[in-house]
Enzyme design. Structure first.
Site, PDB file in Angstrom:
ATOM      1  N   ASP A 143       1.181   1.600   1.816  1.00 44.13           N
ATOM      2  CA  ASP A 143      -0.030   1.573   0.992  1.00 44.13           C
ATOM      3  C   ASP A 143      -0.965   2.728   1.354  1.00 44.13           C
ATOM      4  OD1 ASP A 143      -2.334   0.441  -0.528  1.00 44.13           O
ATOM      5  OD2 ASP A 143      -1.072  -1.334  -0.608  1.00 44.13           O
ATOM      6  N   HIS A 206      -7.527  -0.142  -0.942  1.00 44.32           N
ATOM      7  CA  HIS A 206      -6.358  -0.824  -1.506  1.00 44.32           C
ATOM      8  C   HIS A 206      -5.460  -1.411  -0.416  1.00 44.32           C
ATOM      9  CE1 HIS A 206      -2.444  -0.948  -3.703  1.00 44.32           C
ATOM     10  NE2 HIS A 206      -3.182  -1.079  -4.792  1.00 44.32           N
ATOM     11  N   SER A 529      -0.856  -5.146  -7.914  1.00 41.09           N
ATOM     12  CA  SER A 529      -0.965  -4.779  -6.500  1.00 41.09           C
ATOM     13  C   SER A 529      -1.470  -5.938  -5.655  1.00 41.09           C
ATOM     14  CB  SER A 529      -1.963  -3.627  -6.327  1.00 41.09           C
ATOM     15  OG  SER A 529      -1.394  -2.413  -6.683  1.00 41.09           O
TER      16      SER A 529
END
Ligand SMILES: *[C@@H]1O[C@H](CO)[C@@H](O)[C@H](O)[C@H]1NC(C)=O
Ligand SMILES: *[C@@H]1O[C@H](CO)[C@@H](O)[C@H](O)[C@H]1NC(C)=O
Ligand SMILES: *[C@@H]1O[C@H](CO)[C@@H](O)[C@H](O)[C@H]1NC(C)=O
Ligand SMILES: *[C@@H]1O[C@H](CO)[C@@H](O)[C@H](O)[C@H]1NC(C)=O
Ligand SMILES: *[C@@H]1O[C@H](CO)[C@@H](O)[C@H](O)[C@H]1NC(C)=O
Ligand SMILES: *[C@@H]1O[C@H](CO)[C@@H](O)[C@H](O)[C@H]1NC(C)=O
Ligand SMILES: *[C@@H]1O[C@H](CO)[C@@H](O)[C@H](O)[C@H]1NC(C)=O
Ligand SMILES: *[C@@H]1O[C@H](CO)[C@@H](O)[C@H](O)[C@H]1NC(C)=O
Ligand SMILES: *[C@@H]1O[C@H](CO)[C@@H](O)[C@H](O)[C@H]1NC(C)=O
Length: 748
Positions: A143, A206, A529
């Site tokens: 990620d 994220h 996600s």
């Protein structure tokens, strides 16, 4: 992550990045980054010698030692044999023809695509856990990096990392080290190395969000400025996290994704969580498909996001569709975010946003009335269309457009009511009080009030969460079918991915905008996600009860126990796969559909991959399709779903397909009888033979055949959706059955 102007933003940054990267290699400005893939590791080979081999091969292809040294980007060699280099097209071609080289492909950029969600999934804080085993599970997350120093990654009570761990913890800008929760962290930004990109720290938020959704520690009083206040935790709060940073704000380069897989597999992770957009092209050109194949060979399940391509008439959008990948779609939880707008006359209307400001009443006007020109050109509240003196101190009513909150904030406005025609599901923060309302139903009422009142006023209340019934698919969640293997249903499964509160990085503002100064160690994000790490955690949870199960068995357990979503036709299984995950039920599935490496290879041969394509995926130069004859039935794979995709333009296609399946008895009771119950829609006949399976030992396998026949009942129906449930009165092993015909086959 799903942001309001994500696609524009990502595309823009991507171009910038590439220009920067190429500039770095300015001695050869036509050169582009390629991966030279050489398959599986040679037996007994070491990293050092591989690196030297790579250098020799590269020098020969380029014909200049000095340029070869400069061109080399990276040597892979911990889990598979490959290197990355800046190459000219003819050099790439020369290399691709060389003995020992399996394939050469251009590296492109891929896109990045919790408190309450675990309760929603029936996993309360006090759920039964195998704590001793769970804390030995390592989840690798590929990620944007991670920010360790937040409550979600508190490492109290879990002890030192398991001894099998072979990974590293790198330091860098805003990253001082790991702890017993985040046991590994590495950054791979091979094409644009600088202090920020070479640090494992998370400058996007994220990666911190996805990692804490998987294995964040328990922490009470978690909220985004009071919103969604509750206890935050990951699905396996005792498990360890290893972050492999392969992404930055521009996306994730193939060379970096492969480097992350190469390291993670060798480091000893148990599960891989990859919330990154893959390629819809063939498996042999997709680094996520290749990396996850190598992971599968080592018993590691890779769970991936299905993509945020949605269902808006653009055809199939699902990505990450290799059968050894767990492909995850996104749905809502039973909690919605509502931001109420209250008008001066006392009427209240519901809208959506993440509004963490306190409520106050302000004068209200519309962009139309506040236009600089008196012809209504300000109704979108666009840059340069509004009269500042009419905006200052007021809440503005505007039709939807990007970044209006900044325009109004700069003019001294106090808030914004955005009127939007398309239904909104995911909520995000603005820099001033804001709510998005439905146009025209609510928008027109608000504007009529503004038009008809001498001194209109409004209050935008703080966002509240409201409990609603059940779950629905997120409109952005990518839909099938996919055409690499048309009879393989993708996505596989669904998990919460809408308005998820989880850990966040204070290195970026909560809206992701530079001029927003608000930071938080929690944030609310939406996207497939966010759904993917729920499934990665569920897989880790199942593993903590069945450490001997293969990746396919774990996947099967989660799929056959999933709950179908109640929505029909457009949403069918092409949206949600087997349905919403039920992690607790998955620990005791009764039967599993297992698939080993050889079966995946048979399947690849069956769907038309030749021996050279096969080598590209498996890395094994001795694999040869001509000697393989094992794959029978329409899909040739022992998959826990059945999908017949009728590739026909006929108005009234005949349904005729046969599927073969084998189940393994993994229940506690060794002697057990399962009976098949069939649910079939009008027009479809599902026949299961035999319809009774008797097992007399654990791990015994039994095979059955499913025949689908029939005719479409009418011209409008696209999908015929049914199921087979194998039941021993304790376990219900559910297999969705879907028959689809292509849009356009009705002649419309
Ligand atoms: C990140 O690093 C920069 C440069 O050292 C520093 O100024 C900043 O305060 C750091 N931010 C955080 C949140 O640690
Ligand atoms: C980047 O790293 C170099 C070398 O460690 C250092 O000299 C430089 O000050 C750093 N730059 C920033 C912006 O932190
Ligand atoms: C969150 O809830 C707890 C317990 O109900 C309360 O003590 C705390 O003040 C709340 N926090 C916020 C920021 O609202
Ligand atoms: C909202 O009001 C509370 C209590 O008066 C205050 O503590 C908080 O800082 C305010 N929040 C904002 C965003 O202004
Ligand atoms: C308003 O007037 C300006 C200047 O004449 C023109 O460019 C614009 O298109 C007009 N807008 C509308 C909505 O009529
Ligand atoms: C409000 O007034 C504006 C300007 O006269 C007009 O364009 C708009 O249609 C009116 N809207 C409603 C809902 O009455
Ligand atoms: C909500 O769910 C409950 C329990 O499943 C059900 O009884 C009720 O009818 C549902 N309400 C609506 C509005 O769907
Ligand atoms: C295998 O298929 C590829 C196309 O995917 C083709 O270019 C190649 O020549 C084929 N190789 C063999 C050995 O048939
Ligand atoms: C390649 O495949 C063959 C046949 O399936 C197998 O015997 C061999 O061990 C494999 N080699 C590697 C390096 O995986």
């Amino acid at each position: 992550m799903f942001n309001r102007n994500n696609s524009v933003f990502l595309f823009f940054s991507f171009n910038l990045c590439l220009v920067f990267a190429l500039h770095n290699a300015s001695s050869h400005n036509e050169r582009k980054p390629y991966v030279v893939y050489m398959g599986a590791l040679p037996a007994g080979g070491s990293k050092v010698s591989l690196s030297a081999v790579h250098h020799n091969i590269l020098s020969q292809a380029i014909g200049d030692e000095r340029i070869a040294v400069q061109s080399k980007i990276h040597s892979y060699g911990r889990s598979f044999n490959a290197f990355a280099a800046w190459l000219l097209p003819h050099e790439a071609k020369t290399l691709s023809e060389r003995r020992g080289v399996v394939s050469v492909f251009l590296s492109i950029k891929r896109k990045l695509h919790t408190t309450h969600s675990w309760d929603f999934l029936g996993m309360p804080t006090a759920v039964k856990r195998n704590f001793q085993i769970e804390r030995d599970i390592i989840v690798g997350v590929i990620d944007t990096g991670i920010y360790v120093d937040i409550p979600s990654f508190n490492d109290k009570g879990i002890g030192p990392p398991p001894t099998k761990w072979k990974g590293r913890c790198q330091t860098g800008l805003n990253f001082t080290g790991c702890n017993n929760k985040v046991i590994g962290a590495q950054a791979f930004n091979l094409l644009d190395n600088n202090n920020q990109s070479s640090s494992p720290a998370d400058f996007e938020g994220h990666g911190t969000h996805t990692a804490s959704t998987v294995a964040g520690s328990l922490h009470g009083g978690a909220s985004l400025y009071g919103l969604l206040n509750g206890t935050a935790r990951g699905g396996v709060p005792a498990a360890r996290i290893a972050m492999y940073r392969a992404c930055n704000e521009g996306g994730c380069a193939d060379v970096d994704i492969l480097a992350a897989f190469d390291a993670a597999i060798a480091d000893g992770v148990d599960i891989l969580s990859v919330s990154i957009g893959g390629s819809p092209a063939s498996y042999n050109e997709d680094p996520i498909a290749i990396g996850s194949f190598h992971a599968m060979q080592k018993g590691i399940l890779t769970s991936c996001s299905a993509g945020n391509g949605g269902d808006r008439g653009v055809g199939p959008t699902v990505t990450n569709v290799a059968p050894w990948i767990f492909t995850v779609a996104a749905a809502s939880t039973d909690r919605h975010l509502v931001t109420e707008v209250e008008l001066g006359d006392g009427r209240k209307f519901s809208g959506i946003s993440v509004n963490i400001f306190n409520s106050s009443s302000f004068p209200l006007t519309s962009g139309t009335l506040a236009s600089l020109l008196h012809n209504g050109s300000g109704r979108y509240c666009g840059e340069g269309t509004l009269d500042e003196s009419k905006v200052k101190g007021k809440i503005l009513y505007c039709l939807t457009q990007n970044r209006q909150d900044y325009i109004i904030e700069k003019m001294g406005g106090k808030g914004i009511i955005i009127s939007d025609q398309s239904p909104r599901q995911f909520a995000f923060p603005f820099i001033i009080p804001a709510s998005i309302v439905k146009f025209p139903e609510i928008g027109d009422k608000i504007e009529a009030y503004i038009n008809s009142t001498r001194q209109p006023t409004a209050v935008i209340h703080p966002t509240k969460s409201v409990k609603v019934n059940g779950s629905f698919m997120a409109s952005f969640s990518s839909r099938g079918p996919q055409f690499i293997a048309p009879n393989l249903l993708k996505p596989d499964i669904t998990a919460p991915g809408l308005n998820i509160l989880a850990g966040f990085s204070p290195l970026i503002s909560i809206s992701g905008e530079i001029d927003d100064t608000r930071t938080s160690v929690y944030n609310i994000l939406s996207g497939t996600s966010m759904a993917c790490p729920h499934v990665s955690a569920s897989a880790a949870y199942v593993t903590s009860f069945h450490s001997d199960w293969s990746p396919a068995a774990i996947k099967s357990a989660l799929m056959t126990t999933a709950k179908p979503l109640g929505v029909k036709d457009v949403d069918v299984e092409l949206a949600y796969g087997a349905g919403m995950i039920d992690p607790i039920a998955a620990t005791n599935p009764g039967l599993v559909f297992d698939i080993d490496e050889a079966a995946y290879i048979n399947f690849l041969c069956k769907i038309g991959y030749n021996s050279s394509n096969l080598r590209q995926i498996t890395g094994n130069t001795t694999k040869d399709c001509s000697r393989i004859s094992g794959a029978v039935g329409e899909d040739g794979l022992n998959y826990p779903t059945i999908n017949l995709n009728l590739n026909t333009v006929s108005n009234n296609p005949k349904i005729d397909g046969v599927f073969h399946r084998t189940v393994t008895n993994v229940g506690e009771v060794t002697s057990v009888v399962y009976k098949a119950t069939i649910e079939a829609p009008k027009g479809l006949s599902i026949e299961v033979s035999p319809s009774v399976l008797s097992f007399d030992s654990k791990n015994q396998k039994k095979s059955f055949q499913v025949s689908l026949t029939g005719n479409y009942p009418d011209e409008e129906t696209m999908h015929l959706s049914g199921s087979i449930i194998w039941s021993d009165s304790i376990h219900n092993v559910r297999i969705p059955v879907l028959v689809s015909r292509p849009a356009g086959s009705t002649g419309q």
